[in-house]
Write an enzyme that holds these catalytic residues in place. Sequence first.
Site, PDB file in Angstrom:
ATOM      1  N   HIS A 119      39.574 -15.958   6.685  1.00 57.69           N
ATOM      2  CA  HIS A 119      40.076 -17.340   6.712  1.00 57.69           C
ATOM      3  C   HIS A 119      41.506 -17.407   6.205  1.00 57.69           C
ATOM      4  CE1 HIS A 119      35.672 -18.968   6.678  1.00 57.69           C
ATOM      5  NE2 HIS A 119      36.039 -18.473   7.845  1.00 57.69           N
ATOM      6  N   CYS A 130      60.899 -24.154  10.742  1.00 56.14           N
ATOM      7  CA  CYS A 130      61.869 -23.032  10.786  1.00 56.14           C
ATOM      8  C   CYS A 130      61.220 -21.675  10.527  1.00 56.14           C
ATOM      9  CB  CYS A 130      62.975 -23.291   9.760  1.00 56.14           C
ATOM     10  SG  CYS A 130      62.422 -23.068   8.054  1.00 56.14           S
ATOM     11  N   CYS A 146      57.827 -30.215   1.154  1.00 55.56           N
ATOM     12  CA  CYS A 146      58.466 -29.954   2.449  1.00 55.56           C
ATOM     13  C   CYS A 146      59.409 -28.769   2.317  1.00 55.56           C
ATOM     14  CB  CYS A 146      59.291 -31.162   2.877  1.00 55.56           C
ATOM     15  SG  CYS A 146      58.253 -32.557   3.341  1.00 55.56           S
ATOM     16  N   ALA A 228      26.954 -13.756  -9.093  1.00 50.70           N
ATOM     17  CA  ALA A 228      27.609 -12.499  -8.698  1.00 50.70           C
ATOM     18  C   ALA A 228      28.187 -11.764  -9.901  1.00 50.70           C
ATOM     19  CB  ALA A 228      28.721 -12.824  -7.699  1.00 50.70           C
TER      20      ALA A 228
HETATM   21  N1  APR Z   1      27.428 -16.244  -7.663  1.00 51.00           N
HETATM   22  C1  APR Z   1      26.937 -16.103  -6.409  1.00 51.00           C
HETATM   23  N2  APR Z   1      26.774 -17.128  -5.552  1.00 51.00           N
HETATM   24  C2  APR Z   1      27.110 -18.360  -6.001  1.00 51.00           C
HETATM   25  C3  APR Z   1      27.618 -18.595  -7.301  1.00 51.00           C
HETATM   26  C4  APR Z   1      27.771 -17.467  -8.151  1.00 51.00           C
HETATM   27  N3  APR Z   1      28.232 -17.599  -9.405  1.00 51.00           N
HETATM   28  N4  APR Z   1      27.845 -19.939  -7.437  1.00 51.00           N
HETATM   29  C5  APR Z   1      27.506 -20.502  -6.256  1.00 51.00           C
HETATM   30  N5  APR Z   1      27.048 -19.567  -5.406  1.00 51.00           N
HETATM   31  C6  APR Z   1      26.610 -19.727  -4.018  1.00 51.00           C
HETATM   32  C7  APR Z   1      26.023 -21.074  -3.683  1.00 51.00           C
HETATM   33  O1  APR Z   1      24.612 -21.069  -3.931  1.00 51.00           O
HETATM   34  C8  APR Z   1      26.335 -21.192  -2.183  1.00 51.00           C
HETATM   35  O2  APR Z   1      25.270 -20.660  -1.409  1.00 51.00           O
HETATM   36  O3  APR Z   1      27.763 -19.607  -3.201  1.00 51.00           O
HETATM   37  C9  APR Z   1      27.581 -20.338  -1.998  1.00 51.00           C
HETATM   38  C10 APR Z   1      28.828 -21.133  -1.738  1.00 51.00           C
HETATM   39  O4  APR Z   1      28.695 -21.757  -0.476  1.00 51.00           O
HETATM   40  P1  APR Z   1      29.938 -22.612   0.095  1.00 51.00           P
HETATM   41  O5  APR Z   1      30.459 -23.470  -0.994  1.00 51.00           O
HETATM   42  O6  APR Z   1      29.488 -23.221   1.375  1.00 51.00           O
HETATM   43  O7  APR Z   1      31.053 -21.521   0.364  1.00 51.00           O
HETATM   44  P2  APR Z   1      31.203 -20.570   1.634  1.00 51.00           P
HETATM   45  O8  APR Z   1      29.875 -20.135   2.158  1.00 51.00           O
HETATM   46  O9  APR Z   1      32.149 -19.501   1.228  1.00 51.00           O
HETATM   47  O10 APR Z   1      31.924 -21.516   2.716  1.00 51.00           O
HETATM   48  C11 APR Z   1      32.351 -20.888   3.909  1.00 51.00           C
HETATM   49  O11 APR Z   1      33.390 -22.976   4.590  1.00 51.00           O
HETATM   50  O12 APR Z   1      34.644 -24.818   4.058  1.00 51.00           O
HETATM   51  C12 APR Z   1      34.683 -23.578   4.660  1.00 51.00           C
HETATM   52  O13 APR Z   1      36.597 -22.257   4.846  1.00 51.00           O
HETATM   53  C13 APR Z   1      35.637 -22.679   3.928  1.00 51.00           C
HETATM   54  O14 APR Z   1      35.481 -20.293   3.613  1.00 51.00           O
HETATM   55  C14 APR Z   1      34.779 -21.517   3.470  1.00 51.00           C
HETATM   56  C15 APR Z   1      33.594 -21.583   4.406  1.00 51.00           C
END
Ligand code: APR
Length: 243
Positions: A119, A130, A146, A228
């Site tokens: 991403h 530019c 800007c 994690a």
């Molecule tokens: N360790 C592991 N997992 C975790 C932790 C942690 N400490 N805290 C939260 N999570 C988990 C949540 O349970 C959830 O399933 O991480 C996940 C986060 O999910 P999202 O917030 O949806 O993030 P992501 O999956 O990376 O989103 C994908 O969506 O908005 C777009 O571009 C944006 O890259 C992003 C994409």
Amino acid sequence: MEALYKEIAAVLKEAKPCVALTGAGISAESGIPTFRSKGGLWEKYDPMVYASIEVFRQDPSKYWLIRGEFIRDYDRYQPNAGHYALAALEEMGVLRHLITQNIDGLHKKAGSRQVTEIHGSLREINCLSCGRQYLAPDIPAGDPPCCECGGVLKPNTVLFGEQLPPEALETACREASTCKSMLVIGTAAVVQPAASLPSLAKQNGAVIIEVNPEKAFPDADYCITEKAGTALPLIVDHIMMNT
Ligand code: APR
């Protein structure tokens, strides 16, 4: 849980090469809000208004309202134990490649070298007029900021409605389809095409190991429902113990 870590360590030692797919969850313990878990960014802001390329082209101030501070503070955010554990797995020859959906640059800051940021990254900010490139902490003042030429500034990241960088997507698909195991860490696995990478790996015979307090990938062979920053260092320790 001890037995699970032992088993996963044995799997990772056998099922090489391993590829990791990470999402916002791995950076939560670095103080960066996730998107969809509790208190996430999209609970407060509609991504189709604040993070879509269509709206950005008409009114960049909405995007900059929710991302300006984070970009200016880019250097302040530091990797956590989870990022460092993945860098260690690469050093140990267990992890061949790391595919991340995150734009915070923390995997590279932690020392991971084989990284694909599908991403993009907030590190570089480009002028759409530019082409001048700014580094995140050096963007001009102003909301929205800007370029000195007066042009609109946009980070080198993929907004909703934009295509992923083709070479990044190609690398991610190649790595996912040729690995023997995949660590799926901190992602809700809902945004395509990243969300399909674990299934692509599984179709090609890989063992899928999820690390997420809330299981998000139904077809995982193993799921550690831990943060994690806790789980990944324990996986590294168990691999080191039975070397
Ligand atoms: N360790 C592991 N997992 C975790 C932790 C942690 N400490 N805290 C939260 N999570 C988990 C949540 O349970 C959830 O399933 O991480 C996940 C986060 O999910 P999202 O917030 O949806 O993030 P992501 O999956 O990376 O989103 C994908 O969506 O908005 C777009 O571009 C944006 O890259 C992003 C994409």
